[in-house]
Design an enzyme around this catalytic site. Structure first.
Site, PDB file in Angstrom:
ATOM      1  N   TRP A 128       0.859  -1.181   0.000  1.00 36.78           N
ATOM      2  CA  TRP A 128       0.000   0.000   0.000  1.00 36.78           C
ATOM      3  C   TRP A 128       0.899   1.236   0.000  1.00 36.78           C
ATOM      4  CZ3 TRP A 128      -1.795   2.747   4.872  1.00 36.78           C
ATOM      5  CH2 TRP A 128      -2.749   3.732   4.578  1.00 36.78           C
ATOM      6  N   ASP A 209       0.321  -5.186   9.743  1.00 35.00           N
ATOM      7  CA  ASP A 209      -0.800  -4.276   9.484  1.00 35.00           C
ATOM      8  C   ASP A 209      -1.981  -5.098   8.992  1.00 35.00           C
ATOM      9  OD1 ASP A 209      -2.325  -2.012   9.097  1.00 35.00           O
ATOM     10  OD2 ASP A 209      -1.504  -1.604   7.101  1.00 35.00           O
ATOM     11  N   LYS A 244     -13.103  -1.164   7.248  1.00 30.20           N
ATOM     12  CA  LYS A 244     -13.734  -2.047   6.278  1.00 30.20           C
ATOM     13  C   LYS A 244     -14.723  -3.008   6.913  1.00 30.20           C
ATOM     14  CE  LYS A 244     -10.413  -0.438   3.524  1.00 30.20           C
ATOM     15  NZ  LYS A 244      -9.548   0.707   3.892  1.00 30.20           N
TER      16      LYS A 244
END
Length: 396
Positions: A128, A209, A244
């Site tokens: 990311w 993460d 999310k």
């Protein structure tokens, strides 16, 4: 006064969202940003989270402590490490509520840079985009380790292992426990065992993460790497997000967990994390975390929530399968099985920058320049359109 200030080039994901918004074509499809949409193309609010949020609606909230809501922090630690985890029984986890997963990464990065200033950070190739930015912003030199293999649509596992063995002590390795962003390609449990043993041997600092727990497989299996690292007593950092899987995007609900060798050192870590928080934003927001805690702290709502997340997971899997089936029909000579092998919200399509641009220009379909496609943006109304457009682009 500000003539010397240089312009900001913009974030590659958020800037693309703005470009999408300005596109006047009515048939445009946004598969760029990491947001879960339902089959109607809407952002759903899990009913469990909605019920918990209603209970605290219109309540005035006082300041939370610097480290955040105590019940939430304890519940998240159980979700990540397991309710019966030995490290929790021994009070060896320093837990802090954060401003989403990004805030957890920043908080952990600042802590490591303060106490291990000579360390370098290594992120997966690719990762990311903001992983690199957050750690560079904390003062680190950031490198990358081998991960994605475009030839096999898998992991460069041997190269990854060799690279980790070459790292100096106290190097920070940023790892994705599940649903790797952006590729969707995950390590197998036995591969995690090997990697974590190397991390232990080389005395590296693992920073995991996890933003998509429950979207890969089950909540427990998605946390496999975290729990194995705890069993090995690694100096583990874990950043997590509920954007999310609880649809708490704007509420910025996240947490940072730091595993220490004993309770006394965990207290030292917690104290320094609180000190960092105090110097940045003093205390985290309350409304979103109270909704999250309302779910995690209620046995019935927690079970309902996990089932709702599994329904989201299964819908993503169905979209992957539909995409694969149409592509296989249109281009039988090509192997698109990677679409169903990858896990989570994202898929690394293998599209070139030129092909991505063609998707935008000719078909009004927006994916990132890297070729990352957000599978969670597909639905029964657009998946065939996207698949046919991909087939045309792949065919040339």
């Amino acid at each position: 006064m500000y003539q010397h200030v240089t312009p900001y080039a913009g974030d590659p994901i958020l800037s693309l969202v703005e470009t999408f918004k300005q596109d006047p074509r009515p048939n445009k499809i946004n598969l760029s940003i990491g947001i879960y949409f339902d089959n109607e193309g809407k952002m759903p609010f899990p009913n469990s989270v909605f019920q918990a949020a209603q209970r605290i609606e219109n309540q005035v909230q006082p300041y939370l402590p610097m480290e955040g809501h105590a019940g939430f922090r304890a519940a998240v630690a159980k979700l990540l490490f397991g309710a019966e985890s030995l490290v929790l029984q021994e009070n060896r986890v320093a837990a802090v509520q954060t401003l989403g997963g990004s805030g957890a990464l920043k908080l952990g990065a600042d802590f490591i840079h303060r106490w291990f200033p000579q360390s370098h950070v290594f992120v997966s190739d690719p990762t990311w985009d903001n992983h690199r930015g957050i750690f560079e912003g904390a003062g680190f030199e950031v490198g990358s380790y081998p991960y994605y293999d475009p030839a096999t649509i898998g992991v460069k596992f041997d190269a990854m292992c060799d690279f980790f063995r070459s790292l100096p002590e106290h190097s920070v390795v940023l790892l994705h426990p599940c649903c790797h962003n952006p590729t969707g390609v995950d390590l197998l449990p036995e591969q995690w065992d090997t990697i974590l043993n190397i991390v232990a041997e080389r005395q590296l600092i693992p920073f995991m993460d996890i933003a998509y727990q429950g979207f890969g497989d089950t909540f427990d299996s998605d946390a496999y790497a975290i729990r194995q690292a705890a069993k090995l007593n690694l100096p583990l950092f874990v950043s997590c997000s509920f954007s999310k899987n609880m649809s708490l995007y704007g509420q910025r609900v996240g947490a940072l967990m730091v595993l220490a060798p004993n309770a006394a050192q965990a207290d030292l870590v917690l104290g320094q994390l609180k000190f960092i928080v105090r110097r940045i934003y003093s205390s985290p927001p309350a409304q979103g975390v109270l909704a999250a805690q309302g779910v995690l702290g209620d046995t019935n709502l927690a079970a309902q929530w996990q089932n709702e997340v599994y329904e989201m997971r299964d819908r993503i899997r169905a979209m992957r399968l539909k995409l694969y089936e149409v592509l296989r029909e249109k281009l039988p000579e090509k192997d698109f099985s990677y679409f169903v092998k990858q896990r989570g919200m994202f898929s690394y399509t293998g599209l070139s920058v030129a092909q991505v641009q063609r998707l935008r220009d000719e078909f009004a379909i927006y994916v990132l320049d890297s070729g990352r496609l957000c599978v969670a943006g597909l639905n029964e109304g657009n998946v065939e359109t996207v698949a046919k457009a991909l087939a045309q682009v792949f065919a040339e």
